[in-house]
Design a protein around this motif. Structure first.
Motif, PDB file in Angstrom:
ATOM      1  N   HIS A 292       0.831  -1.209   0.000  1.00  0.00           N
ATOM      2  CA  HIS A 292       0.000   0.000   0.000  1.00  0.00           C
ATOM      3  C   HIS A 292       0.860   1.250   0.000  1.00  0.00           C
ATOM      4  CE1 HIS A 292      -2.421  -3.227   1.958  1.00  0.00           C
ATOM      5  NE2 HIS A 292      -3.312  -2.786   1.083  1.00  0.00           N
ATOM      6  N   VAL A 293       2.068   1.123   0.534  1.00  0.00           N
ATOM      7  CA  VAL A 293       2.991   2.266   0.566  1.00  0.00           C
ATOM      8  C   VAL A 293       4.399   1.765   0.241  1.00  0.00           C
ATOM      9  CG1 VAL A 293       4.011   4.110   1.971  1.00  0.00           C
ATOM     10  CG2 VAL A 293       1.654   3.374   2.427  1.00  0.00           C
ATOM     11  N   ILE A 294       5.072   2.473  -0.660  1.00  0.00           N
ATOM     12  CA  ILE A 294       6.495   2.204  -0.887  1.00  0.00           C
ATOM     13  C   ILE A 294       7.261   3.494  -0.592  1.00  0.00           C
ATOM     14  CG2 ILE A 294       8.280   1.608  -2.576  1.00  0.00           C
ATOM     15  CD1 ILE A 294       6.227  -0.093  -4.029  1.00  0.00           C
ATOM     16  N   LEU A 295       8.256   3.388   0.293  1.00  0.00           N
ATOM     17  CA  LEU A 295       9.112   4.533   0.586  1.00  0.00           C
ATOM     18  C   LEU A 295      10.500   4.247   0.042  1.00  0.00           C
ATOM     19  CD1 LEU A 295       7.708   4.204   4.001  1.00  0.00           C
ATOM     20  CD2 LEU A 295       7.954   6.549   3.238  1.00  0.00           C
ATOM     21  N   CYS A 296      11.013   5.149  -0.755  1.00  0.00           N
ATOM     22  CA  CYS A 296      12.369   4.995  -1.279  1.00  0.00           C
ATOM     23  C   CYS A 296      12.933   6.395  -1.447  1.00  0.00           C
ATOM     24  CB  CYS A 296      12.338   4.241  -2.609  1.00  0.00           C
ATOM     25  SG  CYS A 296      13.992   3.863  -3.220  1.00  0.00           S
ATOM     26  N   ARG A 297      13.486   6.920  -0.357  1.00  0.00           N
ATOM     27  CA  ARG A 297      13.891   8.325  -0.360  1.00  0.00           C
ATOM     28  C   ARG A 297      15.409   8.449  -0.393  1.00  0.00           C
ATOM     29  NH1 ARG A 297      12.288  10.900   4.207  1.00  0.00           N
ATOM     30  NH2 ARG A 297      12.127  12.881   3.123  1.00  0.00           N
TER      31      ARG A 297
ATOM     32  N   CYS B 193       6.575   7.223  -2.059  1.00  0.00           N
ATOM     33  CA  CYS B 193       7.264   8.385  -1.488  1.00  0.00           C
ATOM     34  C   CYS B 193       8.716   8.408  -1.943  1.00  0.00           C
ATOM     35  CB  CYS B 193       7.228   8.336   0.030  1.00  0.00           C
ATOM     36  SG  CYS B 193       5.581   8.229   0.726  1.00  0.00           S
ATOM     37  N   LEU B 194       9.105   9.485  -2.612  1.00  0.00           N
ATOM     38  CA  LEU B 194      10.486   9.645  -3.063  1.00  0.00           C
ATOM     39  C   LEU B 194      11.156  10.753  -2.252  1.00  0.00           C
ATOM     40  CD1 LEU B 194       9.862   9.540  -6.943  1.00  0.00           C
ATOM     41  CD2 LEU B 194      10.563   7.648  -5.465  1.00  0.00           C
ATOM     42  N   GLY B 195      12.453  10.942  -2.468  1.00  0.00           N
ATOM     43  CA  GLY B 195      13.180  12.005  -1.779  1.00  0.00           C
ATOM     44  C   GLY B 195      12.770  13.378  -2.301  1.00  0.00           C
ATOM     45  N   ARG B 196      13.047  14.406  -1.492  1.00  0.00           N
ATOM     46  CA  ARG B 196      12.583  15.764  -1.796  1.00  0.00           C
ATOM     47  C   ARG B 196      13.053  16.260  -3.169  1.00  0.00           C
ATOM     48  NH1 ARG B 196      15.232  20.368  -0.204  1.00  0.00           N
ATOM     49  NH2 ARG B 196      16.407  19.161   1.319  1.00  0.00           N
ATOM     50  N   GLN B 197      14.259  15.871  -3.603  1.00  0.00           N
ATOM     51  CA  GLN B 197      14.772  16.355  -4.883  1.00  0.00           C
ATOM     52  C   GLN B 197      14.766  15.260  -5.944  1.00  0.00           C
ATOM     53  OE1 GLN B 197      14.759  19.867  -3.323  1.00  0.00           O
ATOM     54  NE2 GLN B 197      15.566  19.664  -5.392  1.00  0.00           N
ATOM     55  N   GLU B 198      13.962  14.237  -5.714  1.00  0.00           N
ATOM     56  CA  GLU B 198      13.840  13.192  -6.720  1.00  0.00           C
ATOM     57  C   GLU B 198      12.570  13.427  -7.517  1.00  0.00           C
ATOM     58  OE1 GLU B 198      16.265   9.552  -4.646  1.00  0.00           O
ATOM     59  OE2 GLU B 198      14.203   9.849  -4.041  1.00  0.00           O
ATOM     60  N   SER B 199      12.534  12.844  -8.706  1.00  0.00           N
ATOM     61  CA  SER B 199      11.396  13.144  -9.565  1.00  0.00           C
ATOM     62  C   SER B 199      10.834  11.881 -10.159  1.00  0.00           C
ATOM     63  CB  SER B 199      11.848  14.089 -10.682  1.00  0.00           C
ATOM     64  OG  SER B 199      10.812  14.213 -11.604  1.00  0.00           O
TER      65      SER B 199
ATOM     66  N   GLU C 184       6.805  17.423  -1.413  1.00  0.00           N
ATOM     67  CA  GLU C 184       7.420  16.338  -0.642  1.00  0.00           C
ATOM     68  C   GLU C 184       7.502  15.038  -1.434  1.00  0.00           C
ATOM     69  OE1 GLU C 184       9.065  16.933   1.958  1.00  0.00           O
ATOM     70  OE2 GLU C 184       8.388  19.007   2.072  1.00  0.00           O
ATOM     71  N   LYS C 185       7.118  15.099  -2.709  1.00  0.00           N
ATOM     72  CA  LYS C 185       7.262  13.951  -3.616  1.00  0.00           C
ATOM     73  C   LYS C 185       6.500  12.713  -3.113  1.00  0.00           C
ATOM     74  CE  LYS C 185       9.328  16.587  -6.187  1.00  0.00           C
ATOM     75  NZ  LYS C 185      10.687  16.999  -6.112  1.00  0.00           N
ATOM     76  N   ILE C 186       5.254  12.956  -2.737  1.00  0.00           N
ATOM     77  CA  ILE C 186       4.368  11.854  -2.362  1.00  0.00           C
ATOM     78  C   ILE C 186       3.364  11.660  -3.496  1.00  0.00           C
ATOM     79  CG2 ILE C 186       2.693  10.991  -0.676  1.00  0.00           C
ATOM     80  CD1 ILE C 186       4.049  12.769   1.421  1.00  0.00           C
ATOM     81  N   TYR C 187       3.350  10.455  -4.068  1.00  0.00           N
ATOM     82  CA  TYR C 187       2.502  10.179  -5.224  1.00  0.00           C
ATOM     83  C   TYR C 187       1.527   9.048  -4.922  1.00  0.00           C
ATOM     84  CZ  TYR C 187       6.233  12.788  -7.519  1.00  0.00           C
ATOM     85  OH  TYR C 187       7.141  13.755  -7.859  1.00  0.00           O
ATOM     86  N   ARG C 188       0.442   9.016  -5.710  1.00  0.00           N
ATOM     87  CA  ARG C 188      -0.504   7.916  -5.581  1.00  0.00           C
ATOM     88  C   ARG C 188      -0.688   7.266  -6.946  1.00  0.00           C
ATOM     89  NH1 ARG C 188      -6.377   8.112  -2.784  1.00  0.00           N
ATOM     90  NH2 ARG C 188      -6.459  10.148  -3.773  1.00  0.00           N
ATOM     91  N   ARG C 189      -0.643   5.942  -6.941  1.00  0.00           N
ATOM     92  CA  ARG C 189      -0.827   5.221  -8.206  1.00  0.00           C
ATOM     93  C   ARG C 189      -2.305   5.151  -8.551  1.00  0.00           C
ATOM     94  NH1 ARG C 189       0.507  -1.030 -10.057  1.00  0.00           N
ATOM     95  NH2 ARG C 189      -0.723  -0.772 -11.935  1.00  0.00           N
TER      96      ARG C 189
END
Lengths: 279, 190
Positions: free
Chosen positions: A215-220, A249-255, A272-277
Protein backbone atom coordinates in the motif's frame (compact mmCIF):
# COMPACT_ATOMS: atom_id res chain seq x y z
CA UNK A 1 50.99 15.13 -26.88
CA UNK A 2 48.64 13.54 -24.39
CA UNK A 3 48.15 15.55 -21.24
CA UNK A 4 49.24 13.08 -18.55
CA UNK A 5 46.70 14.34 -16.02
CA UNK A 6 43.63 14.06 -18.24
CA UNK A 7 44.78 10.72 -19.63
CA UNK A 8 45.05 9.51 -16.05
CA UNK A 9 41.41 10.47 -15.55
CA UNK A 10 40.36 8.46 -18.56
CA UNK A 11 42.44 5.51 -17.45
CA UNK A 12 40.68 5.65 -14.10
CA UNK A 13 37.32 5.48 -15.90
CA UNK A 14 38.46 2.28 -17.59
CA UNK A 15 39.70 0.86 -14.30
CA UNK A 16 36.37 1.62 -12.64
CA UNK A 17 34.49 -0.18 -15.42
CA UNK A 18 36.75 -3.19 -14.96
CA UNK A 19 36.32 -3.14 -11.19
CA UNK A 20 32.53 -3.03 -11.42
CA UNK A 21 32.42 -5.71 -14.09
CA UNK A 22 34.72 -7.93 -12.02
CA UNK A 23 32.62 -7.54 -8.88
CA UNK A 24 29.46 -8.31 -10.85
CA UNK A 25 30.89 -11.37 -12.59
CA UNK A 26 32.54 -12.81 -9.50
CA UNK A 27 30.24 -11.83 -6.63
CA UNK A 28 26.98 -10.88 -8.37
CA UNK A 29 26.75 -7.36 -6.88
CA UNK A 30 25.80 -5.02 -9.70
CA UNK A 31 27.05 -1.43 -9.41
CA UNK A 32 27.41 -0.97 -13.17
CA UNK A 33 24.40 1.32 -13.34
CA UNK A 34 25.20 3.52 -10.40
CA UNK A 35 25.49 7.26 -11.11
CA UNK A 36 29.13 7.59 -12.12
CA UNK A 37 30.00 10.95 -10.57
CA UNK A 38 28.90 10.06 -7.03
CA UNK A 39 30.20 6.48 -7.32
CA UNK A 40 33.60 7.81 -8.35
CA UNK A 41 33.83 10.00 -5.27
CA UNK A 42 33.11 7.02 -3.08
CA UNK A 43 35.67 4.85 -4.87
CA UNK A 44 38.31 7.56 -4.45
CA UNK A 45 37.48 7.77 -0.77
CA UNK A 46 37.99 4.00 -0.49
CA UNK A 47 41.40 4.34 -2.17
CA UNK A 48 42.35 6.88 0.49
CA UNK A 49 41.11 4.81 3.40
CA UNK A 50 42.63 1.58 2.07
CA UNK A 51 45.82 3.44 1.22
CA UNK A 52 45.81 2.27 -2.40
CA UNK A 53 47.16 4.20 -5.39
CA UNK A 54 44.98 2.91 -8.19
CA UNK A 55 41.55 1.45 -8.81
CA UNK A 56 43.33 -1.57 -10.31
CA UNK A 57 44.99 -2.21 -6.94
CA UNK A 58 41.55 -1.98 -5.33
CA UNK A 59 40.21 -4.45 -7.88
CA UNK A 60 42.99 -6.90 -7.02
CA UNK A 61 42.23 -6.57 -3.32
CA UNK A 62 38.43 -6.79 -3.59
CA UNK A 63 38.50 -9.83 -5.87
CA UNK A 64 40.99 -11.76 -3.77
CA UNK A 65 40.08 -10.82 -0.20
CA UNK A 66 36.46 -11.34 0.85
CA UNK A 67 36.88 -9.05 3.90
CA UNK A 68 37.94 -6.30 1.56
CA UNK A 69 34.75 -6.85 -0.44
CA UNK A 70 32.69 -6.36 2.73
CA UNK A 71 34.41 -3.03 3.41
CA UNK A 72 33.89 -2.06 -0.21
CA UNK A 73 30.17 -2.86 -0.08
CA UNK A 74 29.69 -0.80 3.06
CA UNK A 75 31.58 2.15 1.68
CA UNK A 76 29.71 2.09 -1.62
CA UNK A 77 26.17 1.44 -0.47
CA UNK A 78 25.64 2.95 2.96
CA UNK A 79 23.79 6.22 2.95
CA UNK A 80 24.12 7.93 6.27
CA UNK A 81 20.90 9.65 7.13
CA UNK A 82 19.16 10.87 10.26
CA UNK A 83 15.84 10.05 11.84
CA UNK A 84 13.10 12.36 10.57
CA UNK A 85 15.29 13.77 7.79
CA UNK A 86 13.13 16.38 6.03
CA UNK A 87 10.60 16.90 8.84
CA UNK A 88 8.18 18.47 6.34
CA UNK A 89 7.88 15.08 4.64
CA UNK A 90 6.68 13.44 7.86
CA UNK A 91 4.19 16.25 8.46
CA UNK A 92 2.85 15.74 4.95
CA UNK A 93 2.73 11.99 5.51
CA UNK A 94 0.72 12.47 8.71
CA UNK A 95 -1.67 14.92 7.08
CA UNK A 96 -2.11 13.48 3.60
CA UNK A 97 -1.27 9.79 3.72
CA UNK A 98 -2.35 8.65 7.18
CA UNK A 99 -6.05 9.49 6.51
CA UNK A 100 -5.92 7.30 3.39
CA UNK A 101 -4.29 4.46 5.31
CA UNK A 102 -7.00 4.58 7.98
CA UNK A 103 -9.40 3.14 5.41
CA UNK A 104 -7.39 -0.08 5.11
CA UNK A 105 -7.83 -2.99 7.55
CA UNK A 106 -4.27 -4.12 6.95
CA UNK A 107 -1.37 -2.06 5.61
CA UNK A 108 1.76 -3.36 3.93
CA UNK A 109 4.67 -0.90 3.67
CA UNK A 110 7.94 -1.40 1.82
CA UNK A 111 10.92 0.63 2.86
CA UNK A 112 13.26 0.09 -0.10
CA UNK A 113 16.92 0.85 0.64
CA UNK A 114 16.43 1.28 4.39
CA UNK A 115 20.18 1.54 5.11
CA UNK A 116 20.79 1.68 8.88
CA UNK A 117 17.10 1.95 9.59
CA UNK A 118 16.74 5.52 10.85
CA UNK A 119 13.85 6.24 8.55
CA UNK A 120 12.12 2.92 9.27
CA UNK A 121 12.05 3.67 13.00
CA UNK A 122 10.91 7.22 12.25
CA UNK A 123 7.99 5.84 10.27
CA UNK A 124 7.19 3.24 12.93
CA UNK A 125 6.98 6.07 15.48
CA UNK A 126 4.67 8.11 13.25
CA UNK A 127 2.40 5.12 12.65
CA UNK A 128 2.32 4.30 16.36
CA UNK A 129 1.39 7.86 17.26
CA UNK A 130 -1.34 7.82 14.62
CA UNK A 131 -2.72 4.57 16.05
CA UNK A 132 -2.05 2.63 12.84
CA UNK A 133 1.02 0.65 13.71
CA UNK A 134 -0.81 -2.48 14.87
CA UNK A 135 -2.39 -2.80 11.43
CA UNK A 136 0.93 -2.37 9.62
CA UNK A 137 3.60 -4.67 8.41
CA UNK A 138 6.75 -2.84 7.35
CA UNK A 139 9.18 -4.65 5.05
CA UNK A 140 12.54 -2.90 5.41
CA UNK A 141 15.05 -4.01 2.82
CA UNK A 142 18.57 -3.13 1.82
CA UNK A 143 21.11 -4.68 -0.52
CA UNK A 144 23.69 -4.84 2.24
CA UNK A 145 23.46 -7.62 4.81
CA UNK A 146 25.62 -5.89 7.41
CA UNK A 147 23.54 -2.76 7.23
CA UNK A 148 20.36 -4.81 7.73
CA UNK A 149 21.83 -6.27 10.91
CA UNK A 150 22.59 -2.81 12.16
CA UNK A 151 19.11 -1.61 11.29
CA UNK A 152 17.60 -4.57 13.12
CA UNK A 153 19.55 -3.75 16.28
CA UNK A 154 17.95 -0.30 16.52
CA UNK A 155 21.05 1.06 18.24
CA UNK A 156 22.36 4.52 17.41
CA UNK A 157 24.95 6.76 19.04
CA UNK A 158 23.44 8.68 21.95
CA UNK A 159 25.24 11.78 20.69
CA UNK A 160 22.75 11.99 17.83
CA UNK A 161 19.66 12.05 20.02
CA UNK A 162 19.64 15.79 20.56
CA UNK A 163 19.50 16.39 16.81
CA UNK A 164 16.93 13.60 16.31
CA UNK A 165 14.75 15.07 19.05
CA UNK A 166 14.72 18.43 17.28
CA UNK A 167 13.77 16.80 13.99
CA UNK A 168 11.15 14.61 15.68
CA UNK A 169 9.45 17.70 17.08
CA UNK A 170 9.63 19.54 13.75
CA UNK A 171 8.14 16.45 12.13
CA UNK A 172 5.02 16.77 14.28
CA UNK A 173 6.06 14.38 17.05
CA UNK A 174 3.34 14.08 19.69
CA UNK A 175 5.25 12.70 22.65
CA UNK A 176 8.62 13.05 24.23
CA UNK A 177 11.20 11.53 21.90
CA UNK A 178 13.11 9.99 24.81
CA UNK A 179 10.14 7.65 25.40
CA UNK A 180 11.23 5.69 22.35
CA UNK A 181 14.70 4.70 23.46
CA UNK A 182 16.73 3.77 26.50
CA UNK A 183 20.22 5.11 26.98
CA UNK A 184 23.00 2.63 27.61
CA UNK A 185 26.53 4.05 27.84
CA UNK A 186 27.15 5.80 24.51
CA UNK A 187 24.16 4.27 22.79
CA UNK A 188 20.45 4.83 22.43
CA UNK A 189 18.57 1.55 22.04
CA UNK A 190 15.18 1.94 20.41
CA UNK A 191 12.23 0.13 21.96
CA UNK A 192 11.78 -3.42 20.76
CA UNK A 193 8.04 -2.80 20.41
CA UNK A 194 8.81 -0.44 17.50
CA UNK A 195 10.21 -3.48 15.72
CA UNK A 196 7.26 -5.77 16.35
CA UNK A 197 5.80 -5.32 12.88
CA UNK A 198 8.99 -4.71 10.94
CA UNK A 199 10.51 -7.44 8.79
CA UNK A 200 14.13 -6.72 7.90
CA UNK A 201 15.51 -8.54 4.90
CA UNK A 202 18.04 -8.36 2.14
CA UNK A 203 16.81 -7.16 -1.25
CA UNK A 204 18.83 -5.67 -4.06
CA UNK A 205 16.99 -3.08 -6.16
CA UNK A 206 19.48 -3.56 -8.99
CA UNK A 207 18.98 -7.29 -9.39
CA UNK A 208 16.03 -8.65 -7.33
CA UNK A 209 12.35 -8.81 -8.22
CA UNK A 210 9.05 -7.80 -6.72
CA UNK A 211 8.16 -9.86 -3.62
CA UNK A 212 4.75 -8.60 -2.51
CA UNK A 213 2.07 -6.01 -3.15
CA UNK A 214 2.20 -2.90 -1.00
CA UNK A 215 0.00 0.00 0.00
CA UNK A 216 2.99 2.27 0.57
CA UNK A 217 6.50 2.20 -0.89
CA UNK A 218 9.11 4.53 0.59
CA UNK A 219 12.37 4.99 -1.28
CA UNK A 220 13.89 8.32 -0.36
CA UNK A 221 17.32 9.48 -1.52
CA UNK A 222 18.25 6.05 -2.81
CA UNK A 223 17.52 6.46 -6.52
CA UNK A 224 19.81 9.48 -6.72
CA UNK A 225 22.72 7.03 -6.59
CA UNK A 226 21.47 5.18 -9.69
CA UNK A 227 21.77 6.17 -13.33
CA UNK A 228 18.65 6.65 -15.44
CA UNK A 229 18.68 3.07 -16.75
CA UNK A 230 18.65 1.61 -13.25
CA UNK A 231 16.15 4.22 -12.06
CA UNK A 232 13.78 3.02 -14.79
CA UNK A 233 14.22 -0.58 -13.67
CA UNK A 234 13.45 0.32 -10.07
CA UNK A 235 10.41 2.38 -11.06
CA UNK A 236 9.14 -0.63 -12.96
CA UNK A 237 9.69 -2.74 -9.84
CA UNK A 238 7.77 -0.21 -7.72
CA UNK A 239 4.97 -0.06 -10.24
CA UNK A 240 4.63 -3.85 -10.14
CA UNK A 241 4.75 -3.85 -6.35
CA UNK A 242 2.28 -1.06 -5.61
CA UNK A 243 -1.43 -1.77 -5.34
CA UNK A 244 -3.94 0.46 -7.06
CA UNK A 245 -4.20 3.74 -5.14
CA UNK A 246 -0.98 2.80 -3.38
CA UNK A 247 1.39 5.54 -2.22
CA UNK A 248 4.94 6.11 -3.49
CA UNK A 249 7.26 8.38 -1.49
CA UNK A 250 10.49 9.64 -3.06
CA UNK A 251 13.18 12.01 -1.78
CA UNK A 252 12.58 15.76 -1.80
CA UNK A 253 14.77 16.36 -4.88
CA UNK A 254 13.84 13.19 -6.72
CA UNK A 255 11.40 13.14 -9.57
CA UNK A 256 8.87 10.74 -10.94
CA UNK A 257 9.54 12.21 -14.38
CA UNK A 258 12.06 9.48 -15.06
CA UNK A 259 9.60 6.71 -14.33
CA UNK A 260 8.20 5.09 -17.48
CA UNK A 261 4.89 5.06 -15.55
CA UNK A 262 4.83 8.75 -14.67
CA UNK A 263 1.32 9.07 -16.07
CA UNK A 264 -0.04 6.37 -13.80
CA UNK A 265 0.62 8.52 -10.74
CA UNK A 266 -0.86 11.70 -9.34
CA UNK A 267 0.87 13.95 -6.84
CA UNK A 268 -0.60 13.79 -3.33
CA UNK A 269 1.93 16.32 -2.06
CA UNK A 270 4.09 17.74 -4.81
CA UNK A 271 6.92 19.36 -2.87
CA UNK A 272 7.42 16.34 -0.64
CA UNK A 273 7.26 13.95 -3.62
CA UNK A 274 4.37 11.85 -2.36
CA UNK A 275 2.50 10.18 -5.22
CA UNK A 276 -0.50 7.92 -5.58
CA UNK A 277 -0.83 5.22 -8.21
CA UNK A 278 -4.06 5.68 -10.11
CA UNK A 279 -3.96 2.88 -12.65
CA UNK B 1 31.56 19.97 -25.49
CA UNK B 2 29.67 23.03 -24.32
CA UNK B 3 30.94 25.29 -21.61
CA UNK B 4 29.78 25.12 -18.02
CA UNK B 5 30.00 27.86 -15.42
CA UNK B 6 30.18 26.75 -11.79
CA UNK B 7 29.91 29.28 -8.98
CA UNK B 8 30.62 28.79 -5.28
CA UNK B 9 29.47 31.23 -2.64
CA UNK B 10 29.03 31.25 1.12
CA UNK B 11 28.69 34.04 3.67
CA UNK B 12 27.47 37.18 1.88
CA UNK B 13 26.92 35.24 -1.30
CA UNK B 14 23.31 36.16 -2.00
CA UNK B 15 24.00 39.84 -2.55
CA UNK B 16 27.01 39.07 -4.70
CA UNK B 17 25.10 36.47 -6.72
CA UNK B 18 22.34 39.01 -7.32
CA UNK B 19 24.85 41.51 -8.70
CA UNK B 20 26.39 38.93 -10.99
CA UNK B 21 23.13 37.46 -12.28
CA UNK B 22 21.76 40.96 -12.88
CA UNK B 23 24.74 41.72 -15.09
CA UNK B 24 24.41 38.67 -17.32
CA UNK B 25 23.37 39.07 -20.94
CA UNK B 26 20.06 37.58 -22.05
CA UNK B 27 22.08 35.87 -24.77
CA UNK B 28 24.22 34.10 -22.20
CA UNK B 29 24.79 30.71 -23.75
CA UNK B 30 26.28 28.47 -21.07
CA UNK B 31 24.53 26.70 -18.21
CA UNK B 32 25.44 28.02 -14.75
CA UNK B 33 25.47 25.79 -11.65
CA UNK B 34 25.64 27.47 -8.24
CA UNK B 35 26.45 26.17 -4.78
CA UNK B 36 25.47 28.73 -2.16
CA UNK B 37 25.98 27.43 1.37
CA UNK B 38 22.75 27.58 3.31
CA UNK B 39 20.95 26.03 6.22
CA UNK B 40 19.75 22.51 5.52
CA UNK B 41 16.16 23.32 6.36
CA UNK B 42 16.07 26.34 4.08
CA UNK B 43 13.25 26.34 1.59
CA UNK B 44 13.10 27.28 -2.04
CA UNK B 45 12.80 31.02 -1.26
CA UNK B 46 16.32 31.55 -2.54
CA UNK B 47 15.33 30.61 -6.07
CA UNK B 48 12.58 33.24 -6.05
CA UNK B 49 14.79 35.87 -4.47
CA UNK B 50 17.46 35.41 -7.12
CA UNK B 51 15.02 35.11 -10.00
CA UNK B 52 13.87 38.69 -9.39
CA UNK B 53 17.30 39.85 -10.46
CA UNK B 54 18.18 37.37 -13.15
CA UNK B 55 17.47 37.64 -16.87
CA UNK B 56 18.02 33.88 -17.08
CA UNK B 57 15.58 31.32 -15.65
CA UNK B 58 16.67 29.84 -12.29
CA UNK B 59 15.91 26.32 -11.12
CA UNK B 60 16.63 24.35 -8.00
CA UNK B 61 18.09 21.08 -9.25
CA UNK B 62 16.22 17.80 -9.08
CA UNK B 63 18.16 14.60 -9.51
CA UNK B 64 19.12 13.82 -13.15
CA UNK B 65 17.85 17.17 -14.46
CA UNK B 66 19.30 17.92 -17.89
CA UNK B 67 21.97 20.64 -18.05
CA UNK B 68 20.63 23.17 -20.53
CA UNK B 69 22.34 26.30 -21.85
CA UNK B 70 20.87 29.58 -20.69
CA UNK B 71 19.65 28.22 -17.36
CA UNK B 72 20.90 28.94 -13.86
CA UNK B 73 20.82 25.92 -11.54
CA UNK B 74 20.94 26.07 -7.75
CA UNK B 75 22.15 23.23 -5.54
CA UNK B 76 19.27 22.25 -3.24
CA UNK B 77 19.71 22.56 0.53
CA UNK B 78 21.31 19.50 2.16
CA UNK B 79 22.33 17.76 -1.09
CA UNK B 80 25.66 17.69 -2.90
CA UNK B 81 25.40 18.76 -6.53
CA UNK B 82 27.50 16.92 -9.12
CA UNK B 83 27.59 17.18 -12.90
CA UNK B 84 27.94 14.58 -15.60
CA UNK B 85 28.32 15.42 -19.29
CA UNK B 86 24.63 16.23 -19.84
CA UNK B 87 22.83 16.02 -16.53
CA UNK B 88 23.07 16.68 -12.80
CA UNK B 89 23.45 14.06 -10.08
CA UNK B 90 22.59 14.68 -6.43
CA UNK B 91 23.99 12.90 -3.41
CA UNK B 92 23.45 12.90 0.35
CA UNK B 93 26.99 11.72 1.06
CA UNK B 94 28.64 13.12 4.17
CA UNK B 95 29.26 16.87 4.22
CA UNK B 96 32.69 17.82 2.85
CA UNK B 97 34.46 20.29 5.17
CA UNK B 98 31.16 20.63 7.05
CA UNK B 99 29.33 21.69 3.89
CA UNK B 100 26.51 20.04 1.99
CA UNK B 101 26.17 21.19 -0.71
CA UNK B 102 29.93 21.48 -1.04
CA UNK B 103 31.61 23.74 -3.58
CA UNK B 104 34.56 21.34 -3.89
CA UNK B 105 32.23 18.48 -4.83
CA UNK B 106 30.58 20.50 -7.61
CA UNK B 107 33.86 21.93 -8.91
CA UNK B 108 35.69 18.59 -8.90
CA UNK B 109 32.92 16.83 -10.80
CA UNK B 110 32.76 19.73 -13.28
CA UNK B 111 36.52 19.51 -13.80
CA UNK B 112 36.11 15.86 -14.68
CA UNK B 113 33.15 16.13 -17.01
CA UNK B 114 33.81 19.51 -18.62
CA UNK B 115 37.60 19.78 -18.25
CA UNK B 116 38.92 22.89 -20.03
CA UNK B 117 35.37 23.98 -20.84
CA UNK B 118 34.74 24.66 -17.15
CA UNK B 119 34.69 28.18 -15.79
CA UNK B 120 34.84 28.21 -11.98
CA UNK B 121 33.95 31.30 -9.97
CA UNK B 122 34.75 31.64 -6.25
CA UNK B 123 32.89 34.34 -4.38
CA UNK B 124 32.68 35.63 -0.81
CA UNK B 125 32.72 33.20 2.11
CA UNK B 126 34.07 32.55 5.59
CA UNK B 127 35.50 29.08 4.97
CA UNK B 128 37.87 27.37 2.55
CA UNK B 129 35.37 25.35 0.52
CA UNK B 130 36.05 25.62 -3.20
CA UNK B 131 39.82 26.06 -3.00
CA UNK B 132 40.56 22.42 -3.85
CA UNK B 133 37.81 22.38 -6.46
CA UNK B 134 39.21 25.49 -8.13
CA UNK B 135 42.63 23.89 -8.35
CA UNK B 136 41.05 20.73 -9.84
CA UNK B 137 39.47 22.89 -12.56
CA UNK B 138 42.80 24.58 -13.26
CA UNK B 139 44.53 21.19 -13.46
CA UNK B 140 42.10 20.23 -16.23
CA UNK B 141 42.82 23.40 -18.16
CA UNK B 142 39.68 25.25 -17.10
CA UNK B 143 39.27 28.91 -16.20
CA UNK B 144 39.11 30.33 -12.68
CA UNK B 145 37.68 33.67 -11.64
CA UNK B 146 37.96 34.77 -8.02
CA UNK B 147 36.14 37.66 -6.44
CA UNK B 148 38.55 40.45 -5.51
CA UNK B 149 38.89 39.72 -1.74
CA UNK B 150 38.60 43.37 -0.72
CA UNK B 151 35.12 43.48 -2.30
CA UNK B 152 33.93 40.35 -0.46
CA UNK B 153 31.75 40.31 2.68
CA UNK B 154 34.20 37.70 3.92
CA UNK B 155 37.58 37.46 2.21
CA UNK B 156 38.45 34.02 3.61
CA UNK B 157 37.08 31.93 0.77
CA UNK B 158 38.44 33.95 -2.17
CA UNK B 159 41.79 34.24 -0.39
CA UNK B 160 41.93 30.47 0.21
CA UNK B 161 41.25 29.87 -3.48
CA UNK B 162 43.97 32.34 -4.50
CA UNK B 163 46.43 30.58 -2.18
CA UNK B 164 45.55 27.20 -3.63
CA UNK B 165 45.61 27.98 -7.33
CA UNK B 166 46.37 30.66 -9.90
CA UNK B 167 43.25 32.55 -10.89
CA UNK B 168 42.83 33.75 -14.47
CA UNK B 169 40.97 36.79 -13.20
CA UNK B 170 40.51 38.45 -9.81
CA UNK B 171 37.59 40.84 -10.14
CA UNK B 172 34.83 42.70 -8.28
CA UNK B 173 31.29 41.29 -8.81
CA UNK B 174 30.14 43.65 -11.58
CA UNK B 175 33.22 42.86 -13.62
CA UNK B 176 32.76 39.14 -13.02
CA UNK B 177 29.42 39.40 -14.82
CA UNK B 178 31.06 41.27 -17.69
CA UNK B 179 33.84 38.72 -17.92
CA UNK B 180 31.37 35.82 -17.97
CA UNK B 181 29.40 37.57 -20.74
CA UNK B 182 32.57 37.92 -22.75
CA UNK B 183 33.45 34.26 -22.24
CA UNK B 184 29.99 32.81 -22.80
CA UNK B 185 27.62 35.09 -24.65
CA UNK B 186 26.42 33.91 -28.05
CA UNK B 187 28.37 36.56 -29.94
CA UNK B 188 31.70 35.38 -28.53
CA UNK B 189 31.12 31.95 -30.00
CA UNK B 190 30.74 33.17 -33.56
Amino acid sequence: MIDPHSSKLKLEDIEIQLLLEGIYQYYGYDFRNYAMSSLKRRIRRILEVENLDTVSALQDQVLHEPESLQRFLLAITVNVTSMFRDPAFFIAFRNQVVPLLRTYPYIRIWHAGCSQGQEVYSMAIVLQEEGLYKRCRIYATDANEQVIKQAKSGIYPISLMQQYTQLYLQAGGKHSFSEYYTAAYDNAIFRASLRDNIVFSQHNLATDHSFNEFHVILCRNVLIYFDQTLQKRVHQLFHESLCKLGILCLGRQESIRFSPYENDYEAVEKTEKIYRRLS
Amino acid sequence: MQRLVVIGASLGGLTTLRTILQGLATTFSAPIAIVQHRHKESKTGMTKALQLHSPLPIREVEDKDAILPGYVYLAPADYHLLVEPDHFVLSVDEPVSYARPSIDVLFESAAESYAEQTIGVILTGANQDGALGASAIKAQGGTIIVQEPTTATSAVMPTAALNQTTADWVLPPTQIARRLNALCSVSSLT
